[in-house]
Design a protein around this motif. Structure first.
Motif, PDB file in Angstrom:
ATOM      1  N   TRP A  88      16.697   2.611   4.652  1.00 10.08           N
ATOM      2  CA  TRP A  88      16.226   1.909   5.843  1.00 10.08           C
ATOM      3  C   TRP A  88      17.394   1.491   6.736  1.00 10.08           C
ATOM      4  CZ3 TRP A  88      17.079  -3.161   7.514  1.00 10.08           C
ATOM      5  CH2 TRP A  88      16.323  -3.550   8.622  1.00 10.08           C
ATOM      6  N   ILE A  89      18.417   0.883   6.163  1.00 14.67           N
ATOM      7  CA  ILE A  89      19.526   0.370   6.978  1.00 14.67           C
ATOM      8  C   ILE A  89      20.228   1.521   7.690  1.00 14.67           C
ATOM      9  CG2 ILE A  89      21.333   0.306   5.187  1.00 14.67           C
ATOM     10  CD1 ILE A  89      20.764  -2.412   7.820  1.00 14.67           C
ATOM     11  N   LEU A 100      16.160  -9.036   7.190  1.00  8.73           N
ATOM     12  CA  LEU A 100      15.512  -8.295   8.271  1.00  8.73           C
ATOM     13  C   LEU A 100      14.717  -7.113   7.724  1.00  8.73           C
ATOM     14  CD1 LEU A 100      18.313  -8.280  10.988  1.00  8.73           C
ATOM     15  CD2 LEU A 100      16.144  -9.536  11.046  1.00  8.73           C
ATOM     16  N   TRP A 101      15.257  -6.450   6.720  1.00  5.44           N
ATOM     17  CA  TRP A 101      14.564  -5.319   6.108  1.00  5.44           C
ATOM     18  C   TRP A 101      13.230  -5.765   5.523  1.00  5.44           C
ATOM     19  CZ3 TRP A 101      14.546  -4.900   0.502  1.00  5.44           C
ATOM     20  CH2 TRP A 101      13.811  -3.814   0.034  1.00  5.44           C
ATOM     21  N   ARG A 102      13.252  -6.883   4.806  1.00  5.79           N
ATOM     22  CA  ARG A 102      12.002  -7.388   4.216  1.00  5.79           C
ATOM     23  C   ARG A 102      10.994  -7.741   5.306  1.00  5.79           C
ATOM     24  NH1 ARG A 102      15.320 -10.467  -0.091  1.00  5.79           N
ATOM     25  NH2 ARG A 102      15.276  -8.970  -1.800  1.00  5.79           N
ATOM     26  N   MET A 103      11.479  -8.394   6.373  1.00  6.82           N
ATOM     27  CA  MET A 103      10.596  -8.735   7.486  1.00  6.82           C
ATOM     28  C   MET A 103      10.030  -7.465   8.135  1.00  6.82           C
ATOM     29  SD  MET A 103      12.786 -11.908   9.198  1.00  6.82           S
ATOM     30  CE  MET A 103      12.512 -11.241  10.798  1.00  6.82           C
ATOM     31  N   PHE A 104      10.897  -6.480   8.325  1.00  8.62           N
ATOM     32  CA  PHE A 104      10.477  -5.224   8.941  1.00  8.62           C
ATOM     33  C   PHE A 104       9.451  -4.508   8.068  1.00  8.62           C
ATOM     34  CE2 PHE A 104      10.738  -0.710   9.828  1.00  8.62           C
ATOM     35  CZ  PHE A 104      10.727  -0.671  11.213  1.00  8.62           C
ATOM     36  N   GLN A 137      10.796   5.708   3.458  1.00  6.18           N
ATOM     37  CA  GLN A 137      12.145   5.164   3.543  1.00  6.18           C
ATOM     38  C   GLN A 137      12.156   3.690   3.898  1.00  6.18           C
ATOM     39  OE1 GLN A 137      14.063   7.931   6.181  1.00  6.18           O
ATOM     40  NE2 GLN A 137      14.353   9.432   4.560  1.00  6.18           N
ATOM     41  N   VAL A 138      11.087   3.205   4.500  1.00  6.62           N
ATOM     42  CA  VAL A 138      10.995   1.774   4.788  1.00  6.62           C
ATOM     43  C   VAL A 138      11.052   0.981   3.488  1.00  6.62           C
ATOM     44  CG1 VAL A 138       9.454  -0.039   5.664  1.00  6.62           C
ATOM     45  CG2 VAL A 138       9.790   2.048   6.980  1.00  6.62           C
ATOM     46  N   LEU A 139      10.640   1.599   2.393  1.00  8.48           N
ATOM     47  CA  LEU A 139      10.597   0.920   1.105  1.00  8.48           C
ATOM     48  C   LEU A 139      11.960   0.798   0.437  1.00  8.48           C
ATOM     49  CD1 LEU A 139       7.424   2.630  -0.362  1.00  8.48           C
ATOM     50  CD2 LEU A 139       7.588   0.412   0.763  1.00  8.48           C
ATOM     51  N   SER A 178       0.836  -1.206   0.000  1.00  9.47           N
ATOM     52  CA  SER A 178       0.000   0.000   0.000  1.00  9.47           C
ATOM     53  C   SER A 178       0.865   1.248   0.000  1.00  9.47           C
ATOM     54  CB  SER A 178      -0.937  -0.010   1.200  1.00  9.47           C
ATOM     55  OG  SER A 178      -0.204  -0.026   2.408  1.00  9.47           O
ATOM     56  N   PHE A 179       2.076   1.159   0.529  1.00 10.84           N
ATOM     57  CA  PHE A 179       2.937   2.335   0.557  1.00 10.84           C
ATOM     58  C   PHE A 179       3.453   2.679  -0.827  1.00 10.84           C
ATOM     59  CE2 PHE A 179       3.296   0.342   4.731  1.00 10.84           C
ATOM     60  CZ  PHE A 179       2.588   1.299   5.421  1.00 10.84           C
TER      61      PHE A 179
END
Length: 163
Positions: free
Chosen positions: A141-142, A84-88, A134-136, A17-18
């Motif tokens: 993100w890191i 971890l990024w994908r999980m987050f 930025q989560v995307l 959705s983002f």
């Protein structure tokens, strides 16, 4: 490189959705709804994302569960960071979907809230929108996740000194 990381992010979250909201923000006008009615929801979204009782609790759990990887950046964990990024990102999207449900809102409302935030000039809402976007992107993100981890650690040190 950075381009590959961004491409992976877009593929991994293409149904997010983002991503839809971001595309909508860039290419579409306001939806046919009372945007002003969403202003209080924009404030609640900001509060929920920034407070310890809201998404902050999810962040704390994430750091506790993955503390071995986030004490300091290490190239040897680079592949694990991507996982971890994908999980987050998945968890973040799920949490936002839950918040929307709790508020009785839809993704169309979220899109309007984000647009309202961009147009409103509130620096806190701008920060929330930037953080959500930025989560995307893995590279952003890191970097942000290590900054957040350091801020949390500093707050704990300050709290310990007060006792």
């Amino acid at each position: 490189g950075e381009t590959q990381g961004m491409a992976e992010a877009q593929v991994a979250l293409s149904t997010s959705s983002f991503v839809l909201a971001w595309s909508w923000l860039q290419y579409r006008g306001a939806p046919a709804m009372e945007v002003e009615q969403l202003r209080p929801h924009a404030e609640r979204l900001k509060e929920w994302l920034l407070c310890e009782e809201g998404f902050g609790a999810t962040l704390n759990v994430f750091f506790v569960e993955n503390k071995d990887y986030f004490d300091s950046y290490s190239e040897e964990h680079a592949l694990h960071y991507t996982t971890l990024w994908r999980m987050f990102a998945d968890k973040f999207e799920g949490e936002v979907q839950g918040w929307l449900s709790d508020e009785g809102l839809t993704e169309e409302h979220l899109e309007a809230i984000l647009k309202l935030g961009r147009e409103g000039g509130d620096p806190d809402i701008e920060l929330v929108i930037d953080t959500m976007m930025q989560v995307l992107e893995y590279d952003k993100w890191i970097k942000n996740i290590f900054e957040i981890k350091q801020r949390i650690a500093k707050r704990r040190i300050v709290r310990a000194k007060r006792k």
